[in-house]
Design a protein around this motif. Structure first.
Motif, PDB file in Angstrom:
ATOM      1  N   CYS A 275       0.816  -1.222   0.000  1.00  0.00           N
ATOM      2  CA  CYS A 275       0.000   0.000   0.000  1.00  0.00           C
ATOM      3  C   CYS A 275       0.846   1.267   0.000  1.00  0.00           C
ATOM      4  O   CYS A 275       0.323   2.364  -0.203  1.00  0.00           O
ATOM      5  CB  CYS A 275      -0.950   0.008   1.193  1.00  0.00           C
ATOM      6  SG  CYS A 275      -0.130   0.269   2.778  1.00  0.00           S
TER       7      CYS A 275
ATOM      8  N   ASN B  35      -3.969   2.745   1.005  1.00  0.00           N
ATOM      9  CA  ASN B  35      -4.254   1.682   0.043  1.00  0.00           C
ATOM     10  C   ASN B  35      -3.875   2.179  -1.344  1.00  0.00           C
ATOM     11  O   ASN B  35      -4.199   3.308  -1.718  1.00  0.00           O
ATOM     12  CB  ASN B  35      -5.735   1.288   0.060  1.00  0.00           C
ATOM     13  CG  ASN B  35      -6.008   0.075  -0.811  1.00  0.00           C
ATOM     14  OD1 ASN B  35      -5.243  -0.896  -0.801  1.00  0.00           O
ATOM     15  ND2 ASN B  35      -7.087   0.110  -1.578  1.00  0.00           N
ATOM     16  N   ASN B  36      -3.156   1.359  -2.058  1.00  0.00           N
ATOM     17  CA  ASN B  36      -2.758   1.675  -3.427  1.00  0.00           C
ATOM     18  C   ASN B  36      -2.028   3.014  -3.524  1.00  0.00           C
ATOM     19  O   ASN B  36      -2.172   3.747  -4.499  1.00  0.00           O
ATOM     20  CB  ASN B  36      -3.991   1.672  -4.344  1.00  0.00           C
ATOM     21  CG  ASN B  36      -3.623   1.632  -5.821  1.00  0.00           C
ATOM     22  OD1 ASN B  36      -2.576   1.087  -6.181  1.00  0.00           O
ATOM     23  ND2 ASN B  36      -4.454   2.217  -6.659  1.00  0.00           N
TER      24      ASN B  36
ATOM     25  N   GLN C 255      -6.370   6.858   2.534  1.00  0.00           N
ATOM     26  CA  GLN C 255      -7.821   6.688   2.456  1.00  0.00           C
ATOM     27  C   GLN C 255      -8.546   7.466   3.558  1.00  0.00           C
ATOM     28  O   GLN C 255      -9.644   7.975   3.355  1.00  0.00           O
ATOM     29  CB  GLN C 255      -8.182   5.204   2.567  1.00  0.00           C
ATOM     30  CG  GLN C 255      -7.517   4.326   1.536  1.00  0.00           C
ATOM     31  CD  GLN C 255      -8.024   4.585   0.133  1.00  0.00           C
ATOM     32  OE1 GLN C 255      -9.220   4.705  -0.093  1.00  0.00           O
ATOM     33  NE2 GLN C 255      -7.118   4.678  -0.828  1.00  0.00           N
TER      34      GLN C 255
ATOM     35  N   ASN D  61     -14.677   5.257   3.774  1.00  0.00           N
ATOM     36  CA  ASN D  61     -15.069   4.557   2.552  1.00  0.00           C
ATOM     37  C   ASN D  61     -15.095   3.047   2.789  1.00  0.00           C
ATOM     38  O   ASN D  61     -14.801   2.569   3.892  1.00  0.00           O
ATOM     39  CB  ASN D  61     -14.130   4.913   1.388  1.00  0.00           C
ATOM     40  CG  ASN D  61     -12.670   4.650   1.708  1.00  0.00           C
ATOM     41  OD1 ASN D  61     -12.321   3.655   2.342  1.00  0.00           O
ATOM     42  ND2 ASN D  61     -11.792   5.543   1.273  1.00  0.00           N
TER      43      ASN D  61
ATOM     44  N   PHE E 110     -13.156   0.677   1.683  1.00  0.00           N
ATOM     45  CA  PHE E 110     -11.880   0.035   2.004  1.00  0.00           C
ATOM     46  C   PHE E 110     -11.598   0.116   3.494  1.00  0.00           C
ATOM     47  O   PHE E 110     -11.244  -0.883   4.123  1.00  0.00           O
ATOM     48  CB  PHE E 110     -10.728   0.664   1.219  1.00  0.00           C
ATOM     49  CG  PHE E 110      -9.402   0.085   1.617  1.00  0.00           C
ATOM     50  CD1 PHE E 110      -8.993  -1.139   1.111  1.00  0.00           C
ATOM     51  CD2 PHE E 110      -8.588   0.718   2.546  1.00  0.00           C
ATOM     52  CE1 PHE E 110      -7.789  -1.710   1.513  1.00  0.00           C
ATOM     53  CE2 PHE E 110      -7.387   0.161   2.957  1.00  0.00           C
ATOM     54  CZ  PHE E 110      -6.989  -1.056   2.432  1.00  0.00           C
TER      55      PHE E 110
ATOM     56  N   PHE F  37     -11.317  -3.011   6.039  1.00  0.00           N
ATOM     57  CA  PHE F  37      -9.972  -3.342   6.509  1.00  0.00           C
ATOM     58  C   PHE F  37      -9.851  -3.242   8.020  1.00  0.00           C
ATOM     59  O   PHE F  37      -9.130  -4.020   8.640  1.00  0.00           O
ATOM     60  CB  PHE F  37      -8.947  -2.405   5.846  1.00  0.00           C
ATOM     61  CG  PHE F  37      -7.529  -2.790   6.129  1.00  0.00           C
ATOM     62  CD1 PHE F  37      -6.941  -3.843   5.456  1.00  0.00           C
ATOM     63  CD2 PHE F  37      -6.776  -2.106   7.071  1.00  0.00           C
ATOM     64  CE1 PHE F  37      -5.620  -4.220   5.720  1.00  0.00           C
ATOM     65  CE2 PHE F  37      -5.472  -2.464   7.344  1.00  0.00           C
ATOM     66  CZ  PHE F  37      -4.886  -3.527   6.667  1.00  0.00           C
TER      67      PHE F  37
ATOM     68  N   GLY G  54     -17.531   4.066  -3.505  1.00  0.00           N
ATOM     69  CA  GLY G  54     -17.147   3.456  -2.242  1.00  0.00           C
ATOM     70  C   GLY G  54     -17.143   4.418  -1.074  1.00  0.00           C
ATOM     71  O   GLY G  54     -16.898   4.016   0.065  1.00  0.00           O
TER      72      GLY G  54
END
Length: 358
Positions: free
Chosen positions: A41, A209-210, A214, A228, A230, A234, A353
């Protein structure tokens, strides 16, 4: 002491590998920030850029009012604790603790004073003449933390320092780290994929993330108000129930039951309902938002049972809701009525999301 600032930080290895994308955040004095996220991430790459072990492609790193983006690691006045401990095997504990100070030409009397203070703080007094090979994993980790503390740095960086420890020892050392760094008046940046560490240690958590942040918030807000899908999926164990449901009028359709939608301007064709298993309970007479179903799986978690319920539905596939229920009753194959308290339901947009706030 000084605050640590990351401004539009980016790391690009090639057009297809961009582990860090435009990260901006601030860590104040006496603030403990955890970078939390799955493997890949960008959290460790971000930490390495702060430490000077990686060079940012774009962006700036400031410590206090000083731009340290181009400074060498040894000139940043930061101290780092590595996942692998990174102790010198041929040196004693005392020599490991003192090694960084010797490189900086610190007077011998001051080295002795700092090592004594830190060894007392960490309970290492009886181990000072031992070598790392004679220490347990927990003792080695305390030495690694001690080597950072003797530096009296402007910022502390910790890269998954507990991942090599067994579960029981990890819990004990985690408590030690929380207590130790609560007394250090300096920014702390901690990297982990373990949400328990993030929630228990931090004053602030950045969920990555990515390559993107986030959500950046205190742990309680991360848990109770995920930004969101994710973050919602998580953070939390057992994982939040996340159900993609069709909408009709002002309701989401869950099996044969209608769930009141939040006060949003436009009702979408579909919406994601999220609710944590600990917020799902056996319905009482005063509950207005209830669903019914049959239990098909019971997992004993000790203090609670994690119960999986197939919700009554006229469709081919029945949706499943998981609930944490008391262990004093046999739930196997039971028909039960569950309550979904409206104040505990989270709503998310199917396409983006993002959380929908009423």
């Amino acid at each position: 002491m000084a605050k640590l600032e990351l401004k539009n930080l980016n790391k690009t290895y090639n057009p297809k590998v961009i582990p860090v994308k435009d990260i901006s955040l601030t860590v104040d004095d006496n603030e403990f920030l955890t970078l939390l996220g799955p493997s890949g991430c960008g959290k460790s790459t971000t930490l390495r850029m702060i430490a000077g072990l990686e060079e940012p492609t774009e962006g700036r790193i400031l410590l206090g009012s000083e731009d340290i983006t181009s400074k060498r690691p040894g000139d940043r006045n930061m101290a780092m604790v590595f996942q692998s401990y990174a102790l010198y095997p041929h040196m004693t504990v005392f020599e490991n603790l003192a090694s960084g100070l010797k490189l900086k030409k610190t007077p011998r009397s001051e080295i002795q004073q700092r090592v004594t203070e830190v060894s007392q703080l960490l309970g290492l007094e009886e181990l000072l003449q031992r070598k790392p090979g004679q220490l347990s994993g927990g003792q080695r980790q305390r030495v690694a933390v001690g080597r950072a503390l003797v530096r009296r740095a402007q910022a502390y960086l910790l890269d998954e320092p507990l991942s090599n420890l067994d579960a029981l020892l990890r819990e004990r050392v985690r408590a030690d780290i929380k207590q130790i760094f609560s007394t250090q008046k300096a920014p702390v940046v901690y990297v982990t994929h373990d949400q328990t560490e993030a929630m228990t240690l931090s004053t602030k958590v950045a969920v990555l993330n990515n390559g993107y942040v986030q959500q950046l918030d205190p742990p309680e807000r991360i848990y109770n108000h995920p930004a969101n899908l994710f973050v919602a999926g998580f953070v939390g164990s057992p994982q939040m129930n996340l159900l993609t449901l069709p909408c009709q009028e002002r309701y989401a359709i869950l099996g044969n039951f209608r769930i009141n939608l939040p006060n949003i301007p436009t009702v979408p064709p579909q919406i994601v309902l999220g609710i944590r298993p600990e917020n799902v309970r056996i319905a009482r007479s005063e509950d207005t938002q209830t669903i019914q179903g049959r239990v098909y799986l019971v997992e004993n978690l000790g203090m609670h049972n994690l119960v999986s319920v197939r919700i009554a539905s006229s469709q081919t596939e029945s949706p499943t809701v998981r609930a944490l229920l008391p262990t004093d009753q046999n739930w196997s194959d039971a028909e039960i009525t569950l309550a979904l308290p409206p104040q505990n339901i989270h709503w998310f947009d199917v396409q983006s999301g993002d959380a929908l706030r009423s």
